[in-house]
Motif scaffolding. Structure first.
Motif, PDB file in Angstrom:
ATOM      1  N   LYS A 139       0.814  -1.220   0.000  1.00 47.98           N
ATOM      2  CA  LYS A 139       0.000   0.000   0.000  1.00 47.98           C
ATOM      3  C   LYS A 139       0.847   1.271   0.000  1.00 47.98           C
ATOM      4  CE  LYS A 139      -4.374  -1.543   0.656  1.00 47.98           C
ATOM      5  NZ  LYS A 139      -5.572  -1.091  -0.084  1.00 47.98           N
ATOM      6  N   ASN A 140       1.906   1.303   0.813  1.00 45.43           N
ATOM      7  CA  ASN A 140       2.695   2.532   0.931  1.00 45.43           C
ATOM      8  C   ASN A 140       3.588   2.783  -0.277  1.00 45.43           C
ATOM      9  OD1 ASN A 140       1.753   3.437   3.458  1.00 45.43           O
ATOM     10  ND2 ASN A 140       3.165   2.099   4.544  1.00 45.43           N
ATOM     11  N   TYR A 141       4.071   1.710  -0.895  1.00 44.27           N
ATOM     12  CA  TYR A 141       5.040   1.875  -1.982  1.00 44.27           C
ATOM     13  C   TYR A 141       4.453   1.693  -3.378  1.00 44.27           C
ATOM     14  CZ  TYR A 141       8.903   1.849   1.374  1.00 44.27           C
ATOM     15  OH  TYR A 141       9.782   2.158   2.399  1.00 44.27           O
ATOM     16  N   LEU A 142       3.360   0.936  -3.498  1.00 47.75           N
ATOM     17  CA  LEU A 142       2.947   0.515  -4.828  1.00 47.75           C
ATOM     18  C   LEU A 142       1.564   0.985  -5.271  1.00 47.75           C
ATOM     19  CD1 LEU A 142       4.215  -3.184  -4.625  1.00 47.75           C
ATOM     20  CD2 LEU A 142       5.365  -1.238  -5.702  1.00 47.75           C
ATOM     21  N   LEU A 143       0.664   1.280  -4.350  1.00 46.02           N
ATOM     22  CA  LEU A 143      -0.708   1.598  -4.741  1.00 46.02           C
ATOM     23  C   LEU A 143      -0.992   3.093  -4.585  1.00 46.02           C
ATOM     24  CD1 LEU A 143      -2.774  -1.386  -3.296  1.00 46.02           C
ATOM     25  CD2 LEU A 143      -1.785  -1.098  -5.568  1.00 46.02           C
ATOM     26  N   PRO A 144      -1.271   3.795  -5.685  1.00 44.74           N
ATOM     27  CA  PRO A 144      -1.562   5.237  -5.600  1.00 44.74           C
ATOM     28  C   PRO A 144      -2.948   5.502  -5.023  1.00 44.74           C
ATOM     29  CG  PRO A 144      -1.770   4.478  -7.851  1.00 44.74           C
ATOM     30  CD  PRO A 144      -1.251   3.304  -7.065  1.00 44.74           C
ATOM     31  N   THR A 145      -3.068   6.626  -4.360  1.00 41.56           N
ATOM     32  CA  THR A 145      -4.349   7.058  -3.819  1.00 41.56           C
ATOM     33  C   THR A 145      -4.579   8.526  -4.170  1.00 41.56           C
ATOM     34  OG1 THR A 145      -3.347   7.696  -1.707  1.00 41.56           O
ATOM     35  CG2 THR A 145      -4.214   5.456  -1.872  1.00 41.56           C
ATOM     36  N   LYS A 146      -5.837   8.924  -4.139  1.00 44.89           N
ATOM     37  CA  LYS A 146      -6.178  10.331  -4.335  1.00 44.89           C
ATOM     38  C   LYS A 146      -6.406  10.984  -2.980  1.00 44.89           C
ATOM     39  CE  LYS A 146      -9.721   9.560  -6.989  1.00 44.89           C
ATOM     40  NZ  LYS A 146     -10.881   9.801  -7.888  1.00 44.89           N
ATOM     41  N   LYS A 147      -6.089  12.272  -2.905  1.00 42.81           N
ATOM     42  CA  LYS A 147      -6.287  13.018  -1.662  1.00 42.81           C
ATOM     43  C   LYS A 147      -7.250  14.170  -1.928  1.00 42.81           C
ATOM     44  CE  LYS A 147      -3.734  15.487   1.957  1.00 42.81           C
ATOM     45  NZ  LYS A 147      -4.242  14.670   3.069  1.00 42.81           N
ATOM     46  N   ALA A 148      -8.265  14.296  -1.085  1.00 42.20           N
ATOM     47  CA  ALA A 148      -9.226  15.382  -1.245  1.00 42.20           C
ATOM     48  C   ALA A 148      -8.532  16.725  -1.043  1.00 42.20           C
ATOM     49  CB  ALA A 148     -10.369  15.227  -0.251  1.00 42.20           C
ATOM     50  N   THR A 149      -8.786  17.657  -1.946  1.00 42.65           N
ATOM     51  CA  THR A 149      -8.144  18.976  -1.871  1.00 42.65           C
ATOM     52  C   THR A 149      -9.133  20.100  -1.614  1.00 42.65           C
ATOM     53  OG1 THR A 149      -8.311  19.183  -4.280  1.00 42.65           O
ATOM     54  CG2 THR A 149      -6.249  18.290  -3.380  1.00 42.65           C
ATOM     55  N   GLY A 150     -10.424  19.841  -1.758  1.00 47.22           N
ATOM     56  CA  GLY A 150     -11.394  20.905  -1.533  1.00 47.22           C
ATOM     57  C   GLY A 150     -12.726  20.583  -2.166  1.00 47.22           C
ATOM     58  N   TRP A 151     -13.472  21.651  -2.494  1.00 43.71           N
ATOM     59  CA  TRP A 151     -14.798  21.493  -3.091  1.00 43.71           C
ATOM     60  C   TRP A 151     -14.907  22.349  -4.348  1.00 43.71           C
ATOM     61  CZ3 TRP A 151     -18.355  18.112  -1.074  1.00 43.71           C
ATOM     62  CH2 TRP A 151     -18.118  17.641   0.225  1.00 43.71           C
ATOM     63  N   ALA A 152     -15.760  21.924  -5.261  1.00 44.84           N
ATOM     64  CA  ALA A 152     -16.062  22.695  -6.463  1.00 44.84           C
ATOM     65  C   ALA A 152     -17.570  22.664  -6.682  1.00 44.84           C
ATOM     66  CB  ALA A 152     -15.334  22.141  -7.671  1.00 44.84           C
ATOM     67  N   THR A 153     -18.053  23.548  -7.528  1.00 41.77           N
ATOM     68  CA  THR A 153     -19.488  23.618  -7.807  1.00 41.77           C
ATOM     69  C   THR A 153     -19.731  23.276  -9.269  1.00 41.77           C
ATOM     70  OG1 THR A 153     -19.743  25.367  -6.153  1.00 41.77           O
ATOM     71  CG2 THR A 153     -21.530  25.078  -7.736  1.00 41.77           C
ATOM     72  N   THR A 154     -20.629  22.349  -9.509  1.00 43.33           N
ATOM     73  CA  THR A 154     -20.961  21.971 -10.875  1.00 43.33           C
ATOM     74  C   THR A 154     -21.874  23.020 -11.507  1.00 43.33           C
ATOM     75  OG1 THR A 154     -22.952  20.756 -10.257  1.00 43.33           O
ATOM     76  CG2 THR A 154     -20.861  19.557 -10.161  1.00 43.33           C
ATOM     77  N   LYS A 155     -22.113  22.888 -12.809  1.00 48.34           N
ATOM     78  CA  LYS A 155     -23.009  23.817 -13.509  1.00 48.34           C
ATOM     79  C   LYS A 155     -24.427  23.753 -12.954  1.00 48.34           C
ATOM     80  CE  LYS A 155     -20.460  23.759 -17.884  1.00 48.34           C
ATOM     81  NZ  LYS A 155     -20.517  23.443 -19.335  1.00 48.34           N
ATOM     82  N   ALA A 156     -24.763  22.598 -12.384  1.00 48.72           N
ATOM     83  CA  ALA A 156     -26.103  22.443 -11.815  1.00 48.72           C
ATOM     84  C   ALA A 156     -26.178  22.993 -10.395  1.00 48.72           C
ATOM     85  CB  ALA A 156     -26.502  20.973 -11.824  1.00 48.72           C
ATOM     86  N   GLY A 157     -25.046  23.494  -9.879  1.00 44.44           N
ATOM     87  CA  GLY A 157     -25.051  24.075  -8.544  1.00 44.44           C
ATOM     88  C   GLY A 157     -24.767  23.096  -7.424  1.00 44.44           C
ATOM     89  N   ARG A 158     -24.383  21.884  -7.784  1.00 41.49           N
ATOM     90  CA  ARG A 158     -24.080  20.886  -6.755  1.00 41.49           C
ATOM     91  C   ARG A 158     -22.620  21.008  -6.322  1.00 41.49           C
ATOM     92  NH1 ARG A 158     -25.378  15.101  -8.841  1.00 41.49           N
ATOM     93  NH2 ARG A 158     -24.619  14.659  -6.741  1.00 41.49           N
ATOM     94  N   SER A 159     -22.375  20.765  -5.044  1.00 42.81           N
ATOM     95  CA  SER A 159     -21.009  20.763  -4.530  1.00 42.81           C
ATOM     96  C   SER A 159     -20.419  19.374  -4.685  1.00 42.81           C
ATOM     97  CB  SER A 159     -20.987  21.175  -3.049  1.00 42.81           C
ATOM     98  OG  SER A 159     -21.390  22.510  -2.889  1.00 42.81           O
ATOM     99  N   VAL A 160     -19.203  19.310  -5.230  1.00 44.93           N
ATOM    100  CA  VAL A 160     -18.525  18.027  -5.418  1.00 44.93           C
ATOM    101  C   VAL A 160     -17.096  18.142  -4.901  1.00 44.93           C
ATOM    102  CG1 VAL A 160     -19.901  17.299  -7.398  1.00 44.93           C
ATOM    103  CG2 VAL A 160     -17.839  18.678  -7.756  1.00 44.93           C
ATOM    104  N   ARG A 161     -16.566  17.028  -4.447  1.00 46.67           N
ATOM    105  CA  ARG A 161     -15.200  16.985  -3.959  1.00 46.67           C
ATOM    106  C   ARG A 161     -14.215  17.112  -5.118  1.00 46.67           C
ATOM    107  NH1 ARG A 161     -12.788  17.878   0.918  1.00 46.67           N
ATOM    108  NH2 ARG A 161     -13.747  16.697   2.608  1.00 46.67           N
TER     109      ARG A 161
END
Length: 224
Positions: A139-161
């Motif tokens: 897990k530490n050396y071989l498998l990549p992960t994503k890290k949440a950086t904040g929030w954004a707003t879609t065109k429909a006005g929904r908040s997404v990570r």
């Protein structure tokens, strides 16, 4: 270097008697995680496990965050934190999301690899120790992960990570710039010498042994 720590109980369907635990320690920023098998949750084992995590990290530990369990909130662990000059904080009561990083690892690392069986023998504790060493490498050396950086707003006005680009904890550590050139080269060498297929086969073999132990205990007649 700031870690959230938590315990996972390997009690199966009954919390009676003595059984193994896994201490999970997760770096909040990097995602670097170290699980350690314990025979029970006595504070002496918790302190030894935290010391093991700190002493085997490729970079310094600077702080701990835990829940309000007596296995963590005790003089022994607080004394260790003071001696090592670690900051120590704790979550708010009944607010599990305060430890969201380590709770995620409890599910993805511990439960997914060790299941929900009961482990209460020396042989099973040793198997858990072997398993976590391999899981750490994978897990530490071989498998990549994503890290949440904040929030954004879609065109429909929904908040997404929003998330950063997938990277392994090892690569995040190298990219952080806190390592010397020699330390970064050593980590890269370890990563490049790992065989993902071999590690996965060894993990599967240990998991099969743990399942066999669980089936054998399930087949035993209930105590009078």
């Amino acid at each position: 270097g700031f870690f959230e720590i938590d315990l996972v109980a390997h009690c199966g369907h009954s919390a009676s008697g003595q059984y193994a635990f896994t201490l999970t320690a997760t770096d909040v920023h990097l995602g670097w995680t170290v699980p350690v098998a314990l025979p029970n949750k006595a504070h002496r084992w918790v302190v030894e496990a935290v010391e093991y995590v700190a002493d085997t990290l490729p970079y310094p530990m600077v702080g701990l965050d835990c829940d309000n369990g007596s296995e963590f909130i005790n003089h022994a662990l607080i004394r260790l934190a003071n001696d090592r000059e670690w900051a120590m904080t704790r979550s708010r009561p009944y607010t599990s999301n305060d430890n969201a990083h380590v709770e995620q690892r409890n599910g993805d690392w511990v439960r997914r690899n060790a299941y929900r069986h009961r482990y209460d023998t020396k042989a099973e504790l040793e198997l858990l120790g072997e398993l976590w060493e391999l899981v750490c490498l994978r897990k530490n050396y071989l498998l990549p992960t994503k890290k949440a950086t904040g929030w954004a707003t879609t065109k429909a006005g929904r908040s997404v990570r929003t998330y950063d680009a997938p990277r392994t904890p090892c690569q995040r550590l190298i990219d952080s710039g806190i390592l010397t050139h020699e330390q970064a080269a050593e980590l890269a060498t370890i990563r490049d010498t790992l065989n993902p297929a071999d590690i996965t086969r060894r993990i599967s073999a240990i998991q099969q042994q743990l399942r066999t132990h669980a089936r054998e205990k399930d087949a035993l007649p209930a105590a009078a």
